[in-house]
Design a protein around this motif. Structure first.
Motif, short mmCIF file in Angstrom:
data_model
loop_
_atom_site.label_atom_id
_atom_site.label_comp_id
_atom_site.label_asym_id
_atom_site.label_seq_id
_atom_site.Cartn_x
_atom_site.Cartn_y
_atom_site.Cartn_z
N LEU A 68 -35.25 -22.58 3.22
CA LEU A 68 -34.61 -23.10 4.41
C LEU A 68 -35.65 -23.94 5.34
CD1 LEU A 68 -31.92 -23.27 6.32
CD2 LEU A 68 -32.80 -21.10 7.11
N THR A 69 -35.26 -25.40 5.45
CA THR A 69 -36.03 -26.31 5.99
C THR A 69 -35.60 -26.23 7.46
OG1 THR A 69 -34.33 -28.28 6.03
CG2 THR A 69 -35.66 -27.70 4.10
N ASP A 70 -36.73 -27.04 8.35
CA ASP A 70 -36.54 -27.06 9.76
C ASP A 70 -35.88 -28.27 10.18
OD1 ASP A 70 -38.54 -28.37 9.08
OD2 ASP A 70 -39.86 -27.51 10.61
N ASP A 71 -35.33 -29.13 9.41
CA ASP A 71 -34.60 -30.45 9.82
C ASP A 71 -33.78 -30.25 10.78
OD1 ASP A 71 -36.02 -32.03 7.72
OD2 ASP A 71 -34.76 -30.98 6.24
N PRO A 72 -33.40 -31.30 11.70
CA PRO A 72 -32.24 -31.40 12.56
C PRO A 72 -30.88 -30.84 11.89
CG PRO A 72 -33.39 -33.20 12.77
CD PRO A 72 -34.05 -32.68 11.50
N GLN A 73 -30.50 -31.41 10.51
CA GLN A 73 -29.66 -30.76 9.83
C GLN A 73 -30.35 -29.90 8.65
OE1 GLN A 73 -26.37 -30.69 10.20
NE2 GLN A 73 -26.72 -31.86 12.37
N PRO A 74 -30.59 -28.62 8.87
CA PRO A 74 -31.33 -27.82 8.00
C PRO A 74 -30.79 -27.75 6.35
CG PRO A 74 -31.05 -26.44 9.68
CD PRO A 74 -30.27 -27.61 9.81
N ILE A 75 -31.70 -27.86 5.39
CA ILE A 75 -31.13 -27.96 4.13
C ILE A 75 -31.47 -26.59 3.58
CG2 ILE A 75 -31.67 -29.18 1.90
CD1 ILE A 75 -32.26 -31.59 3.51
N ILE A 76 -30.68 -25.78 2.63
CA ILE A 76 -31.08 -25.04 1.90
C ILE A 76 -31.00 -25.11 0.30
CG2 ILE A 76 -30.06 -22.69 1.17
CD1 ILE A 76 -28.46 -22.63 3.74
N TYR A 77 -32.19 -24.97 -0.10
CA TYR A 77 -32.75 -25.12 -1.51
C TYR A 77 -32.61 -23.75 -2.17
CZ TYR A 77 -34.56 -29.87 0.01
OH TYR A 77 -34.85 -31.22 0.54
N GLN A 128 -32.81 -23.51 16.79
CA GLN A 128 -31.38 -22.93 16.79
C GLN A 128 -30.67 -23.14 15.65
OE1 GLN A 128 -30.16 -20.76 19.28
NE2 GLN A 128 -28.18 -20.82 17.95
N ALA A 129 -30.62 -24.51 15.18
CA ALA A 129 -29.92 -25.18 14.13
C ALA A 129 -30.48 -24.43 12.67
CB ALA A 129 -30.03 -26.70 13.86
N GLN A 130 -31.66 -24.24 12.67
CA GLN A 130 -32.16 -23.52 11.53
C GLN A 130 -31.70 -22.04 11.35
OE1 GLN A 130 -36.25 -22.20 11.54
NE2 GLN A 130 -36.56 -23.56 9.30
N MET A 131 -31.57 -21.50 12.54
CA MET A 131 -30.92 -20.11 12.42
C MET A 131 -29.53 -19.82 12.25
SD MET A 131 -33.76 -18.05 12.77
CE MET A 131 -34.34 -19.12 11.49
N ASP A 132 -28.77 -21.05 12.72
CA ASP A 132 -27.47 -21.06 12.54
C ASP A 132 -27.36 -21.06 10.80
OD1 ASP A 132 -26.79 -20.95 15.29
OD2 ASP A 132 -26.58 -22.99 15.31
N ALA A 133 -27.80 -21.87 10.39
CA ALA A 133 -27.94 -22.05 8.94
C ALA A 133 -28.33 -20.64 8.23
CB ALA A 133 -28.84 -23.23 8.49
N LEU A 134 -29.13 -20.15 8.61
CA LEU A 134 -29.49 -18.78 8.04
C LEU A 134 -28.49 -17.58 8.16
CD1 LEU A 134 -32.13 -17.29 6.80
CD2 LEU A 134 -32.50 -16.36 9.20
N MET A 135 -27.91 -17.66 9.49
CA MET A 135 -26.92 -16.81 9.49
C MET A 135 -25.67 -16.89 8.34
SD MET A 135 -27.95 -14.92 12.01
CE MET A 135 -29.59 -15.23 12.46
N VAL A 136 -25.46 -17.99 8.13
CA VAL A 136 -24.33 -18.13 7.18
C VAL A 136 -24.69 -17.74 5.75
CG1 VAL A 136 -23.10 -20.25 5.74
CG2 VAL A 136 -23.34 -20.13 8.44
N LEU A 137 -26.30 -18.08 5.43
CA LEU A 137 -26.64 -17.86 4.03
C LEU A 137 -26.97 -16.61 3.86
CD1 LEU A 137 -28.26 -18.78 1.51
CD2 LEU A 137 -30.42 -18.83 2.80
N VAL A 138 -27.28 -15.56 4.88
CA VAL A 138 -27.50 -14.39 4.76
C VAL A 138 -26.14 -13.37 4.68
CG1 VAL A 138 -28.41 -12.42 5.98
CG2 VAL A 138 -29.71 -14.21 6.12
N ALA A 173 -32.46 -9.46 16.54
CA ALA A 173 -31.15 -8.78 17.25
C ALA A 173 -30.02 -9.76 17.20
CB ALA A 173 -31.63 -9.01 18.83
N ARG A 174 -30.23 -11.01 16.94
CA ARG A 174 -28.98 -11.73 16.39
C ARG A 174 -28.27 -11.46 15.14
NH1 ARG A 174 -28.30 -18.41 15.65
NH2 ARG A 174 -25.99 -18.45 15.17
N LEU A 175 -29.27 -11.02 14.04
CA LEU A 175 -28.79 -10.51 12.87
C LEU A 175 -27.88 -9.35 13.03
CD1 LEU A 175 -30.75 -12.82 11.69
CD2 LEU A 175 -31.14 -11.26 9.92
N ALA A 176 -28.42 -8.40 13.89
CA ALA A 176 -27.87 -7.14 14.42
C ALA A 176 -26.57 -7.24 14.91
CB ALA A 176 -28.83 -6.43 15.31
#
Length: 325
Positions: A68-77, A128-138, A173-176
């Motif tokens: 998961l990248t830290d781009d303004p629009q994160p990319i998931i490879y 924040q954008a990176q974590m938003d993308a992570l939540m969807v992926l997880v 805590a956000r994942l929780a």
């Protein structure tokens, strides 16, 4: 005629060459008794920027299923198919499981990690954008693979003596809040905190609780380096404002709640017992001196006054509580 025969022969030969290899598999039936290969989801940070992270995870032995990248629009490879093992966990354990590469999915998050400064160790934040993308992926991964919240872990959980990622700034805590990780119930924490404020358990208790929670820790009974390191890993996840690895009442409370089943009773906190003060008695009279037999008989003793008993204290009457509208 010869001109027509040659193309026919060539087409037949081509058909032989392109014929499917291997056994013919019939997929009509699908067994009920099966589950995902992945039991755990492990989160990491890369301690590198995006180009270096891609290079390391694709050209070296270490790998992960996702980057998961830290781009303004994160990319998931996707770097490794979920049906295959990636080499992200290393020497690792959680509860009775070891070598978790074969039973886990790994996500690497582009993040600088930490650096030591004169003011202490400083960790890099997660955009924040990176974590938003992570939540969807997880969410997608755990739903498809049936991974339980208690098995969504950090690298510091499964290898606490070697790794610190994803660090104390990772938003566990956000994942929780999304129901993705195991988290202590705040009400149960409040109920039993007074027990540990009054009496702190010994180091052996902390070691047993950490092992019950899942960490690999030797039961030495000593506040040694491994115990402080594992305590710090636990605190990074559940109490990140203080990760010194010191056994304290808050850490004990969190461990007790996390290792007690939700439907099991917690230790009972008894209210303090208030007793009425006991009235002081007058000092005892000094013993009479030993009198020789030839001495004249002493005068008759004078009786001492009997102390008056204190009047009973009336029981206070609690005023009625007005009803709430």
């Amino acid at each position: 005629m010869k001109i027509l025969i040659v193309p026919v022969i060539l087409s037949l030969l081509a058909g032989c060459v392109t014929a499917p290899k291997g056994p013919q598999i019939d997929t009509t039936y699908n067994a009920k008794g099966q589950s995902s290969r992945a039991r755990f989801l492990v989160l990491h940070y890369t301690v590198a920027d995006k180009p270096a992270s891609i290079k390391i995870l694709t050209e070296q032995q270490v790998s992960a299923h996702y980057l998961l990248t830290d781009d303004p629009q994160p990319i998931i490879y996707r770097l490794v198919d979920e049906t295959r093992s990636a080499y992200h966990a290393g020497v690792s354990s959680w509860k009775q499981y070891t070598q978790l590469n074969n039973s886990s999915i790994g996500i690497e998050i582009v993040n600088a990690g930490w650096k030591d400064t004169p003011q202490g160790r400083v960790y890099a934040p997660f955009p924040q954008a990176q974590m938003d993308a992570l939540m969807v992926l997880v969410k997608d991964i755990v739903q498809r693979n049936g991974i339980a919240p208690e098995n969504v872990l950090g690298h510091s959980d499964i290898a606490p003596l070697r790794k610190q990622d994803p660090g104390p700034l990772f938003p566990w805590a956000r994942l929780a809040q999304e129901g993705l990780v195991l988290w202590p119930d705040a009400n149960r924490v409040a109920v039993i905190r007074p027990i540990f404020d009054a009496t702190l358990p010994d180091v052996a208790w902390f070691q047993r609780k950490l092992a019950t929670h899942g960490y690999g820790i030797a039961q030495t009974g000593l506040l040694d380096n491994q115990t402080r390191t594992v305590l710090s890993a636990f605190q990074m996840k559940y109490r990140p404002r203080d990760i010194a690895g010191v056994p304290d009442a808050e850490t004990a409370t969190l461990l007790e709640v996390l290792t007690t089943p939700a439907n099991a009773p917690l230790p009972v906190v008894l209210p303090p017992v208030i007793t009425s003060p006991v009235p002081a008695l007058p000092p005892a009279a000094a013993p009479a001196p030993v009198v020789p037999e030839t001495a004249p008989a002493p005068a008759a003793p004078v009786p001492l006054p009997t102390p008056a008993m204190p009047a009973p204290v009336p029981t206070p009457v609690t005023p009625p509580v007005p009803s709430t509208p």
